[in-house]
Design a protein around this motif. Sequence first.
Motif: not given
Length: 487
Positions: A416-420, A435-436, A447-451, A456-458
């Motif tokens: 519900y809070h997709e990062p940029r 990603y989690s 490969g998801y951590r740096g993408s 904010g809270a995320g």
Amino acid sequence: MARLRGSRRPRWRPAPGDTVDAARLREEITGHEDGAGGPLRFEGLRVRGRLDLSRCRVDSALELVDCAFDEPLRLAELTVGALDLSGSRAPALHANRITVDGDLRLSGAALGSGTPVPRPLTGPPAAGDGPRAPRRLSEDSTSAVVELADARIDGNLVVEQLTVADSGPWSLLAPRLDVSGSVHARGLTASGALYLRDAQIAYALNLDGADVGGLDGTGLACGRGLYADWGFRSAGQVLLRAATIEGVVTFHDSVVDAPAGALLLSRLRAPRLRLDLREPPAGAVVLQDAAVDVLVDSVATWPAPGRLNLEGFTYKRLETAGPVDVRARIGWLTRDPNAGAGSFEQLATSYESAGDERSARIVRHARERHVRRLDRLSGRAWGLVQDLLFGYGYAPRRALVWLLSLAAAGSLWFAYHEPRAVGGSGQRAWDPVLYSVDLLIPVASLGYRGSWDPQGAGKAVAVFLVVSGWTLATAVLAGARRVIGKG
């Protein structure tokens, strides 16, 4: 009363109930010539004066049955074929270094004089009026109603139903007693304590139903067992320090009573030890450095917390009348306020030997908790983290539960809070679960951590998952190293 068939009739034949002079009786005993006619027997006599047979030799068996002696019997260094004092009464029996080629019998006799005030054997830390338990008794300055120091008995010592009633601290003083048979002491009643330090008994010491003020059997050696059960009662300490018993040592259905009752069994060696008493002991149970193959006990009669000493105690198997839950057995360990890792490891090893790996893991988990309670604040905090995450390595499924729980929580948040997104073409499709998981894995990367770059809270949630992943991995590695190194 009719004489036993085959008994030798002495030349001088006093009848039961006669009053005789001790000197006259001594003359008849020492002047008797041995033959094949049987024992030299006197029965039911009242002996006036002191009967002193010290350093005499009587080749035949001597029977002084149901006799009453006005003064203590002096039998030091007497050599006799056999000696029967059953049913007799005397103020004392002093028979140090006596040599008996057969049995020495005191069944049903009554020895001692004065008021039979109980004198429980106590230890130096205990309060009370009882005699203290010194490391080594000063024998030259100590006396007792029955003295058998350095006595040698080639048969049995039979003291069943013997009563020793006196105000002194010791009822029996028999250091280095050497018995080639057994000591039968069923129903013995003694107001004071029994001193059997360094005694050698080829077969068994039987104290069933005896009532004593204590027992000092330090260094005692028995070839077949020590039976202090079926109503055995001690109001003072029972010491079997450094005793070697080639058989069972049993206190089944016994009472170790107030005011000073305690079982001090440090350095005891025995194949089987039974501590299923009739009721919990009044004092301590000390098993420090003792070694047995089997320990039989009862949950209902475990000593009170703080009164159990298990340091260095080793055993191969535990037995109880009913099943005992492993956590209850851990509670038994913690009744020793100084229980260390070794006590827990001994219990875990016994479960492993029985094929109960699950109980062994539970005990080792409890060991880590118990040991960590003495750490500094930082050590206790880190221990709490390891315990919560995966039980110090003994609850590995807990780590998996934490991992799945954190991954699920992170996936729900980022769904519900997709990062940029970061980067241009070729960007992989957004997946909150992967990603989690990538944030939680501290080393490898999916490969998801740096993408993606949360805001904010995320960002706080992402940092929390990264830190949690590193903490979980560090705790798992530390616990695995501990488990591999210690069992």
